[in-house]
Write a protein that holds these residues in place. Structure first.
Motif, PDB file in Angstrom:
ATOM      1  N   PHE A  86       0.824  -1.212   0.000  1.00  0.00           N
ATOM      2  CA  PHE A  86       0.000   0.000   0.000  1.00  0.00           C
ATOM      3  C   PHE A  86       0.861   1.266   0.000  1.00  0.00           C
ATOM      4  N   ALA A  87       1.949   1.217   0.740  1.00  0.00           N
ATOM      5  CA  ALA A  87       2.812   2.397   0.821  1.00  0.00           C
ATOM      6  C   ALA A  87       3.482   2.672  -0.521  1.00  0.00           C
ATOM      7  N   TYR A  88       3.864   1.615  -1.219  1.00  0.00           N
ATOM      8  CA  TYR A  88       4.538   1.827  -2.499  1.00  0.00           C
ATOM      9  C   TYR A  88       3.603   2.471  -3.507  1.00  0.00           C
ATOM     10  N   LYS A  89       2.345   2.126  -3.414  1.00  0.00           N
ATOM     11  CA  LYS A  89       1.340   2.762  -4.262  1.00  0.00           C
ATOM     12  C   LYS A  89       1.317   4.265  -4.006  1.00  0.00           C
ATOM     13  N   GLY A  90       1.284   4.628  -2.727  1.00  0.00           N
ATOM     14  CA  GLY A  90       1.266   6.036  -2.371  1.00  0.00           C
ATOM     15  C   GLY A  90       2.541   6.733  -2.799  1.00  0.00           C
ATOM     16  N   PHE A  91       3.613   6.030  -2.620  1.00  0.00           N
ATOM     17  CA  PHE A  91       4.946   6.528  -2.922  1.00  0.00           C
ATOM     18  C   PHE A  91       5.091   6.945  -4.380  1.00  0.00           C
ATOM     19  N   THR A  92       4.422   6.230  -5.276  1.00  0.00           N
ATOM     20  CA  THR A  92       4.538   6.510  -6.702  1.00  0.00           C
ATOM     21  C   THR A  92       3.377   7.346  -7.252  1.00  0.00           C
ATOM     22  N   ALA A  93       2.353   7.545  -6.437  1.00  0.00           N
ATOM     23  CA  ALA A  93       1.133   8.181  -6.939  1.00  0.00           C
ATOM     24  C   ALA A  93       1.366   9.617  -7.415  1.00  0.00           C
ATOM     25  N   ASP A  94       2.079  10.398  -6.615  1.00  0.00           N
ATOM     26  CA  ASP A  94       2.273  11.814  -6.956  1.00  0.00           C
ATOM     27  C   ASP A  94       3.092  12.005  -8.230  1.00  0.00           C
ATOM     28  N   PRO A  95       4.287  11.410  -8.315  1.00  0.00           N
ATOM     29  CA  PRO A  95       5.032  11.544  -9.569  1.00  0.00           C
ATOM     30  C   PRO A  95       4.271  10.999 -10.777  1.00  0.00           C
ATOM     31  N   ASP A  96       3.531   9.924 -10.590  1.00  0.00           N
ATOM     32  CA  ASP A  96       2.765   9.360 -11.704  1.00  0.00           C
ATOM     33  C   ASP A  96       1.823  10.398 -12.304  1.00  0.00           C
ATOM     34  N   ARG A  97       1.214  11.179 -11.443  1.00  0.00           N
ATOM     35  CA  ARG A  97       0.278  12.193 -11.925  1.00  0.00           C
ATOM     36  C   ARG A  97       0.992  13.247 -12.766  1.00  0.00           C
ATOM     37  N   ILE A  98       2.175  13.627 -12.325  1.00  0.00           N
ATOM     38  CA  ILE A  98       2.951  14.624 -13.077  1.00  0.00           C
ATOM     39  C   ILE A  98       3.432  14.050 -14.406  1.00  0.00           C
ATOM     40  N   LEU A  99       3.961  12.841 -14.350  1.00  0.00           N
ATOM     41  CA  LEU A  99       4.509  12.204 -15.552  1.00  0.00           C
ATOM     42  C   LEU A  99       3.459  12.053 -16.641  1.00  0.00           C
ATOM     43  N   GLU A 100       2.240  11.795 -16.201  1.00  0.00           N
ATOM     44  CA  GLU A 100       1.155  11.576 -17.156  1.00  0.00           C
ATOM     45  C   GLU A 100       0.989  12.783 -18.076  1.00  0.00           C
ATOM     46  N   GLN A 101       1.140  13.974 -17.487  1.00  0.00           N
ATOM     47  CA  GLN A 101       0.984  15.201 -18.271  1.00  0.00           C
ATOM     48  C   GLN A 101       2.049  15.330 -19.350  1.00  0.00           C
ATOM     49  N   TYR A 102       3.186  14.686 -19.123  1.00  0.00           N
ATOM     50  CA  TYR A 102       4.278  14.749 -20.087  1.00  0.00           C
ATOM     51  C   TYR A 102       4.263  13.554 -21.033  1.00  0.00           C
ATOM     52  N   GLY A 103       3.350  12.619 -20.799  1.00  0.00           N
ATOM     53  CA  GLY A 103       3.344  11.401 -21.601  1.00  0.00           C
ATOM     54  C   GLY A 103       4.468  10.447 -21.243  1.00  0.00           C
ATOM     55  N   TYR A 104       4.978  10.597 -20.034  1.00  0.00           N
ATOM     56  CA  TYR A 104       6.042   9.714 -19.582  1.00  0.00           C
ATOM     57  C   TYR A 104       5.516   8.720 -18.550  1.00  0.00           C
ATOM     58  N   GLY A 105       6.326   7.734 -18.247  1.00  0.00           N
ATOM     59  CA  GLY A 105       5.956   6.733 -17.242  1.00  0.00           C
ATOM     60  C   GLY A 105       7.010   6.634 -16.162  1.00  0.00           C
ATOM     61  N   ARG A 106       6.863   5.650 -15.321  1.00  0.00           N
ATOM     62  CA  ARG A 106       7.797   5.477 -14.211  1.00  0.00           C
ATOM     63  C   ARG A 106       9.206   5.204 -14.666  1.00  0.00           C
ATOM     64  N   ALA A 107       9.327   4.522 -15.789  1.00  0.00           N
ATOM     65  CA  ALA A 107      10.660   4.204 -16.301  1.00  0.00           C
ATOM     66  C   ALA A 107      11.424   5.496 -16.601  1.00  0.00           C
TER      67      ALA A 107
END
Lengths: 163, 163
Positions: free
Chosen positions: B26-47
């Motif tokens: 559950f924590a890892y989900k939270g940990f990645t949630a914020d950057p994921d939202r930003i990356l989406e706007q750029y068309g990028y992913g976690r990689a």
DNA sequence: CAATTTACGTCAGTCTTGTTGACTTTACCA
DNA sequence: TGGTAAAGTCAACAAGACTGACGTAAATTG
């Protein structure tokens, strides 16, 4: 001036926080490494593991509940669930209270795989815990919980607590 | 009989360990949630995020080094790296010492995105840290490090420490 | 009772991110 | 000079996420 430095206020540099971020990244890799190796032999992935884990944890849970916990779409979960049911690891029974629901449980074979996966993951965690001591374990859990999204924390706390 | 109970030996039930496992999930989900939202706007992913993070952390690093840290194949990393270079976020310069190598650095725009992502992630982590106090933070880091694979711990410790 | 909502399942298509395998170019090194 | 190493690339593939649309059965509600 009010000098509030002391044990109750943290002064964390960006560098220190980054080390925490990196620790999460590397630790999560280790955290999933052991079950990944086992799952590979079965032709399963992490998605299967997660489904198995939470069905084991809440036997008789519904699809909807699982969707909430996992935070994926029903199409995504269904793909995994279907193979697990077909392979005889999960049983899906029509709900008694509400016949629209499906109550999910692990079969004997499902429980066997769950035990395998769980053992591997617990072994690593137990080793880590022993290495660092009880206070660290306590802190670990506290930080993790504080990092969760409120929705996820709700799901986390809804899971049966160890006595 | 040797009674070794006490602060130095942990008695952890499987249930307690499972709660730890779930907390990680559950924590890892939270940990990645914020950057994921930003990356989406750029068309990028976690990689993309991971590449940007570690290039920022070790400016001038080589592709090979990055491969070791990230633990992926060069084909996988190359796809990400190529788009970042094309988009002008990462610069790839021929190595001075060894001309086979490429030294990777963030451009100004790359640094700007890194700062954005980093801010979001640090904010959550700082909030969690403040909530639970310094001792918990210390324990958190210790457990995470103990959970890493030795290879990954090596990479982790090779990263610049905060003074 | 009829209409609506809910729970579940499914089909089809897309995207990211990982994989393997093969091959090339360039550069270092013994 | 011949072997090894670093990087880049092409192609094919798979897992696992997504959206959107649709169908069925059961519960709920007006």
């Amino acid at each position: 001036m009010d000098d509030r430095r002391g044990p109750h206020l943290l002064f964390l540099t960006d560098e220190q926080l980054k080390k925490g971020i990196e620790a999460m990244f590397f630790a999560y890799k280790g955290f999933t490494a052991d079950p990944d190796r086992i799952l590979e032999q079965y032709g399963y992935g992490r998605a299967h593991h997660r489904a198995i884990h939470f069905i084991h944890r809440s036997p008789g849970t519904t699809v909807n509940n699982l969707l909430g916990i996992l935070g994926v779409t029903k199409q995504s979960l269904n793909r995994v669930l279907r193979t697990l049911v077909e392979d005889g690891l999960v049983e899906s029974r029509v709900g008694t209270r509400d016949k629209r629901e499906r109550n999910l449980t692990l079969t004997e074979r499902g429980q066997a795989l769950e035990a395998d996966l769980s053992d591997a993951q617990r072994t690593r965690m137990r080793a880590a815990y022993r290495e660092v001591g009880p206070d660290a374990v306590d802190g670990f859990r506290k930080v993790l919980e504080a990092m969760m999204d409120p929705d996820m924390r709700r799901h986390f706390n809804a899971l049966k607590d160890p006595e």
